[in-house]
Design a protein around this motif. Structure first.
Motif, PDB file in Angstrom:
ATOM      1  N   UNK A   1      17.058 -16.576   3.251  1.00  0.00           N
ATOM      2  CA  UNK A   1      18.157 -16.989   4.115  1.00  0.00           C
ATOM      3  C   UNK A   1      18.871 -18.170   3.470  1.00  0.00           C
ATOM      4  N   UNK A   2      20.209 -18.166   3.530  1.00  0.00           N
ATOM      5  CA  UNK A   2      20.983 -19.238   2.874  1.00  0.00           C
ATOM      6  C   UNK A   2      20.687 -20.599   3.494  1.00  0.00           C
ATOM      7  N   UNK A   3      20.255 -20.621   4.752  1.00  0.00           N
ATOM      8  CA  UNK A   3      19.964 -21.885   5.398  1.00  0.00           C
ATOM      9  C   UNK A   3      18.515 -22.319   5.203  1.00  0.00           C
ATOM     10  N   UNK A   4      17.642 -21.381   4.775  1.00  0.00           N
ATOM     11  CA  UNK A   4      16.219 -21.689   4.624  1.00  0.00           C
ATOM     12  C   UNK A   4      15.857 -22.115   3.202  1.00  0.00           C
ATOM     13  N   UNK A   5      16.809 -22.047   2.303  1.00  0.00           N
ATOM     14  CA  UNK A   5      16.530 -22.420   0.925  1.00  0.00           C
ATOM     15  C   UNK A   5      16.275 -23.930   0.824  1.00  0.00           C
TER      16      UNK A   5
ATOM     17  N   UNK B   1      20.064 -25.942   1.444  1.00  0.00           N
ATOM     18  CA  UNK B   1      20.782 -25.004   2.330  1.00  0.00           C
ATOM     19  C   UNK B   1      22.237 -24.815   1.883  1.00  0.00           C
ATOM     20  N   UNK B   2      22.704 -23.588   2.038  1.00  0.00           N
ATOM     21  CA  UNK B   2      24.076 -23.251   1.688  1.00  0.00           C
ATOM     22  C   UNK B   2      24.767 -22.616   2.883  1.00  0.00           C
ATOM     23  N   UNK B   3      26.093 -22.491   2.772  1.00  0.00           N
ATOM     24  CA  UNK B   3      26.863 -21.817   3.809  1.00  0.00           C
ATOM     25  C   UNK B   3      26.852 -20.316   3.546  1.00  0.00           C
ATOM     26  N   UNK B   4      27.109 -19.496   4.559  1.00  0.00           N
ATOM     27  CA  UNK B   4      27.159 -18.047   4.352  1.00  0.00           C
ATOM     28  C   UNK B   4      28.162 -17.664   3.278  1.00  0.00           C
TER      29      UNK B   4
ATOM     30  N   UNK C   1      28.435  -8.490   6.759  1.00  0.00           N
ATOM     31  CA  UNK C   1      29.005  -9.381   5.746  1.00  0.00           C
ATOM     32  C   UNK C   1      28.288 -10.731   5.711  1.00  0.00           C
ATOM     33  N   UNK C   2      27.877 -11.210   6.871  1.00  0.00           N
ATOM     34  CA  UNK C   2      27.200 -12.513   6.929  1.00  0.00           C
ATOM     35  C   UNK C   2      25.767 -12.405   6.415  1.00  0.00           C
TER      36      UNK C   2
ATOM     37  N   UNK D   1      21.241 -19.448  11.297  1.00  0.00           N
ATOM     38  CA  UNK D   1      22.692 -19.397  11.142  1.00  0.00           C
ATOM     39  C   UNK D   1      23.431 -19.803  12.413  1.00  0.00           C
ATOM     40  N   UNK D   2      22.756 -19.696  13.544  1.00  0.00           N
ATOM     41  CA  UNK D   2      23.355 -20.122  14.808  1.00  0.00           C
ATOM     42  C   UNK D   2      22.407 -21.096  15.502  1.00  0.00           C
TER      43      UNK D   2
END
Length: 255
Positions: free
Chosen positions: A50-54, A57-60, A109-110, A137-138
């Motif tokens: 997940x981009x937020x779990x790295x 963290x990164x954005x989608x 896409x997300x 993500x939310x």
């Protein structure tokens, strides 16, 4: 995990006319596995992080799709958290198939890798995407109803909204809003005539979500007013001609 050469040998034996049972017994491999290899030979790659779990963290990867999906989530979206099942669900009215398609497209896409499904119910369609990472993500997810808890965007979410404000507005309108034709009467030459004009409505019980909507409208130069009914300021109206024209260009009616 069987290597590719083993998979190819099993598929080749079946192609020779051998039954699944005989190949399964000879190679010590389940019938189910061999059946799966007949449609997909290569091993399925591991689910990406997940981009937020790295660690950083990164954005989608598709911020425009995320801004739209954020609007859908804040309106008619839910994250279901059960012991063995977690998924994002957006409920769409069945009479708007374009909205159903748009919701599913935004989810893919997300986060391209989770399974996405649709559940047809009376008058509506639930679009579901299965992964525990929708909570990442939310981060607005929490116990209870959204209007009963504080809703605020994280800084990284606000950056996406600032970059793609129309996508957020479109998602909010597609969930808790509508475009319709309003009417009133006017005296013209001493005669009272009916006058019609287009109008956008957004209705949400959450003060925080309404403020997010109106703050974004302000940044876009859209004129809006509260439309209080029965003492409740839950409705936001956009009726000025120039503002409606902008909304039409970037949002439009549901379909």
């Amino acid at each position: 995990m069987y290597d590719l050469s083993t998979r190819k040998r099993a598929v080749a034996l079946v192609a020779q006319g051998r039954s699944l049972n005989s190949v399964s017994k000879e190679m010590g491999i389940s019938r189910h596995a061999i059946t799966c290899w007949l449609s997909r030979l290569e091993p399925v790659s591991r689910t990406p992080l997940c981009v937020r779990c790295q660690k950083t963290p990164e954005s989608p990867g598709d911020p425009a799709a995320y801004a739209y999906l954020l609007g859908l989530y804040l309106g008619d979206g839910y994250i279901i958290c059960k012991p063995k099942q977690r998924y994002l669900m957006v409920t769409c009215t069945a009479s708007w198939p374009g909205l159903v398609e748009a919701a599913e497209d935004a989810m893919r896409k997300v986060l391209p890798w989770p399974n996405v499904s649709r559940l047809q119910r009376t008058g509506c369609v639930d679009v579901k995407s299965y992964t525990q990472h929708w909570v990442c993500l939310f981060p607005q997810h929490g116990p209870g109803k959204k209007h009963e808890r504080h809703i605020a965007l994280e800084p990284w979410q606000q950056e996406i909204v600032d970059e793609h404000p129309w996508e957020l507005i479109r998602g909010l309108i597609h969930s808790d809003g509508c475009r319709f034709t309003n009417w009133t009467t006017r005296l013209v030459g001493g005669e009272r005539k009916r006058y019609e004009y287009p109008r956008y409505f957004f209705t949400n019980v959450s003060d925080d979500i309404r403020q997010l909507y109106t703050n974004t409208l302000d940044k876009l130069g859209i004129a809006w007013t509260h439309c209080t009914r029965n003492g409740n300021p839950y409705n936001i109206s956009v009726a000025k001609k120039a503002s409606v024209a902008l909304m039409d260009a970037h949002v439009g009616p549901k379909y």
